[in-house]
Design a protein around this motif. Structure first.
Motif, short mmCIF file in Angstrom:
data_model
loop_
_atom_site.label_atom_id
_atom_site.label_comp_id
_atom_site.label_asym_id
_atom_site.label_seq_id
_atom_site.Cartn_x
_atom_site.Cartn_y
_atom_site.Cartn_z
N THR A 41 5.14 8.64 -5.08
CA THR A 41 4.01 8.49 -4.15
C THR A 41 3.16 7.29 -4.52
O THR A 41 2.78 6.48 -3.66
CB THR A 41 3.15 9.77 -4.15
N PHE A 42 2.86 7.15 -5.80
CA PHE A 42 2.02 6.05 -6.28
C PHE A 42 2.67 4.70 -5.97
O PHE A 42 2.02 3.78 -5.46
CB PHE A 42 1.80 6.22 -7.78
N VAL A 43 3.96 4.59 -6.26
CA VAL A 43 4.66 3.33 -6.07
C VAL A 43 4.76 2.97 -4.59
O VAL A 43 4.41 1.86 -4.17
CB VAL A 43 6.07 3.38 -6.70
N PHE A 44 5.23 3.90 -3.77
CA PHE A 44 5.42 3.59 -2.35
C PHE A 44 4.08 3.35 -1.64
O PHE A 44 3.98 2.45 -0.80
CB PHE A 44 6.23 4.68 -1.66
N ASP A 45 3.08 4.14 -1.97
CA ASP A 45 1.76 3.94 -1.34
C ASP A 45 1.19 2.57 -1.72
O ASP A 45 0.62 1.87 -0.88
CB ASP A 45 0.79 5.04 -1.77
N SER A 46 1.35 2.19 -2.98
CA SER A 46 0.79 0.92 -3.44
C SER A 46 1.52 -0.28 -2.85
O SER A 46 0.90 -1.20 -2.30
CB SER A 46 0.84 0.84 -4.97
N TYR A 47 2.83 -0.26 -2.93
CA TYR A 47 3.60 -1.44 -2.50
C TYR A 47 3.78 -1.51 -0.98
O TYR A 47 4.26 -2.54 -0.48
CB TYR A 47 4.95 -1.48 -3.22
N ASN A 48 3.40 -0.48 -0.28
CA ASN A 48 3.44 -0.52 1.19
C ASN A 48 2.06 -0.76 1.80
O ASN A 48 1.88 -0.58 3.01
CB ASN A 48 4.02 0.79 1.74
N GLU A 49 1.09 -1.18 0.98
CA GLU A 49 -0.23 -1.50 1.52
C GLU A 49 -0.09 -2.59 2.59
O GLU A 49 0.74 -3.50 2.46
CB GLU A 49 -1.14 -1.98 0.39
N PRO A 50 -0.88 -2.49 3.66
CA PRO A 50 -0.68 -3.38 4.82
C PRO A 50 -0.85 -4.87 4.55
O PRO A 50 -0.29 -5.68 5.28
CB PRO A 50 -1.71 -2.88 5.83
N HIS A 51 -1.61 -5.26 3.53
CA HIS A 51 -1.81 -6.69 3.28
C HIS A 51 -0.66 -7.32 2.49
O HIS A 51 -0.60 -8.53 2.35
CB HIS A 51 -3.13 -6.92 2.52
N ARG A 52 0.29 -6.51 2.03
CA ARG A 52 1.40 -7.04 1.24
C ARG A 52 2.52 -7.51 2.17
O ARG A 52 2.87 -6.83 3.13
CB ARG A 52 1.95 -5.97 0.29
N VAL A 53 3.08 -8.67 1.84
CA VAL A 53 4.23 -9.18 2.58
C VAL A 53 5.37 -9.45 1.58
O VAL A 53 6.41 -8.81 1.65
CB VAL A 53 3.89 -10.47 3.35
N TYR A 54 5.14 -10.34 0.64
CA TYR A 54 6.16 -10.58 -0.38
C TYR A 54 6.07 -9.55 -1.50
O TYR A 54 7.09 -9.01 -1.94
CB TYR A 54 6.00 -11.99 -0.98
N HIS A 55 4.88 -9.26 -1.98
CA HIS A 55 4.69 -8.35 -3.12
C HIS A 55 4.72 -6.89 -2.65
O HIS A 55 3.75 -6.14 -2.80
CB HIS A 55 3.40 -8.67 -3.85
N SER A 56 5.84 -6.52 -2.07
CA SER A 56 6.01 -5.21 -1.44
C SER A 56 7.15 -4.46 -2.10
O SER A 56 7.67 -4.86 -3.15
CB SER A 56 6.32 -5.42 0.04
N THR A 57 7.58 -3.35 -1.48
CA THR A 57 8.72 -2.61 -2.02
C THR A 57 9.98 -3.48 -2.05
O THR A 57 10.86 -3.26 -2.88
CB THR A 57 8.99 -1.34 -1.19
N GLY A 58 10.07 -4.46 -1.15
CA GLY A 58 11.22 -5.36 -1.16
C GLY A 58 11.32 -6.14 -2.46
O GLY A 58 12.41 -6.35 -3.00
N HIS A 59 10.18 -6.57 -2.97
CA HIS A 59 10.15 -7.31 -4.25
C HIS A 59 10.62 -6.42 -5.39
O HIS A 59 11.41 -6.85 -6.25
CB HIS A 59 8.72 -7.80 -4.49
N ILE A 60 10.18 -5.17 -5.41
CA ILE A 60 10.60 -4.22 -6.44
C ILE A 60 12.11 -3.98 -6.34
O ILE A 60 12.82 -3.93 -7.35
CB ILE A 60 9.83 -2.89 -6.31
N TYR A 61 12.58 -3.85 -5.12
CA TYR A 61 14.02 -3.65 -4.88
C TYR A 61 14.83 -4.79 -5.49
O TYR A 61 15.81 -4.57 -6.21
CB TYR A 61 14.26 -3.56 -3.37
N TYR A 62 14.43 -6.03 -5.21
CA TYR A 62 15.18 -7.18 -5.72
C TYR A 62 15.21 -7.19 -7.24
O TYR A 62 16.25 -7.48 -7.85
CB TYR A 62 14.55 -8.49 -5.22
N LEU A 63 14.08 -6.89 -7.87
CA LEU A 63 14.03 -6.88 -9.33
C LEU A 63 14.93 -5.79 -9.91
O LEU A 63 15.64 -6.00 -10.90
CB LEU A 63 12.59 -6.68 -9.81
N LEU A 64 14.91 -4.61 -9.30
CA LEU A 64 15.74 -3.51 -9.78
C LEU A 64 17.23 -3.81 -9.62
O LEU A 64 18.04 -3.49 -10.50
CB LEU A 64 15.39 -2.21 -9.04
#
Length: 221
Positions: A41-64
């Motif tokens: 919940t913490f991760v998805f809520d944080s990285y899906n904040e509306p002002h994020r475009v690059y620094h989003s869940t997509g960025h975490i995905y690429y790193l993983l």
């Protein structure tokens, strides 16, 4: 152009892959089921904040996805996974302050919800913010830095997509002129020394990243 680690940028299936990859990473951690859900919940809520475009869940995905290709180099996998998940957990377009706040959030959460050794928790925080405190003297810290900056070596269309995302992200808070000044300052700082810190990344990606950065700087006149 070597794509051994850049491959994740080509090989994905939208939100389905993003969500599954992050969930798999969280499921791999030594946590109770309740704390796994809390972290999710913490991760998805944080990285899906509306002002994020690059620094989003997509960025975490690429790193993983990229870090999976480097399993043989990583001694403490949980430390790297936690570093990736928390490194931009606070993101308000204040580069140094956001990293400091993210490191503190990581420490607070890990001390409260895990049985990790104190030294491991401090390593996560150091990986996130250590570059602003001391020189890179830890392999894991260098490796995370290189993974986080891997996009700088992306092929032309990938690099341009990254740049478009950064401009869109920052445009919610800054003018175009301010964004360009910030980019120029950031890029000039990056190329003062080695862009990548590990020998592996220097060998594979330094030249491509430098070419991208020079082209971007030239585009600003």
């Amino acid at each position: 152009m070597s794509v051994i680690l850049i491959e994740p940028f080509y090989n994905w299936n939208g939100q389905f892959d993003i969500k599954n990859t992050i969930n798999e990473a969280i499921d791999s951690l030594t946590l109770t089921d309740g704390n796994k859900e809390k972290l999710r919940t913490f991760v998805f809520d944080s990285y899906n904040e509306p002002h994020r475009v690059y620094h989003s869940t997509g960025h975490i995905y690429y790193l993983l996805k990229a870090v999976k290709k480097l399993d043989y180099l990583i001694e403490k996998h949980e430390i790297m996974i936690y570093t990736i998940l928390f490194h931009d957990i606070v993101y308000n377009m204040r580069p140094v302050q956001d990293e400091k706040d993210s490191a503190e959030k990581a420490k607070d959460w890990l001390y409260s919800n895990t049985d990790l050794l104190s030294s491991h928790i401090e390593q996560v925080a150091y990986n996130i913010f250590g570059k602003h405190q001391v020189a890179y003297d830890c392999f894991e810290n260098k490796l995370f830095h290189d993974l986080d900056n891997l996009i700088l070596a992306g092929p032309g269309t990938i690099y341009q997509g990254y740049l478009n995302s950064i401009f869109k992200e920052y445009s919610s808070k800054y003018s175009k002129e301010e964004i360009i000044r910030g980019r120029v300052s950031f890029l000039k700082y990056i190329i003062k020394g080695d862009i990548f810190k590990t020998n592996l990344f220097k060998t594979m990606y330094e030249k491509d990243a430098l070419n991208n950065i020079i082209k971007e700087l030239e585009s600003y006149g």
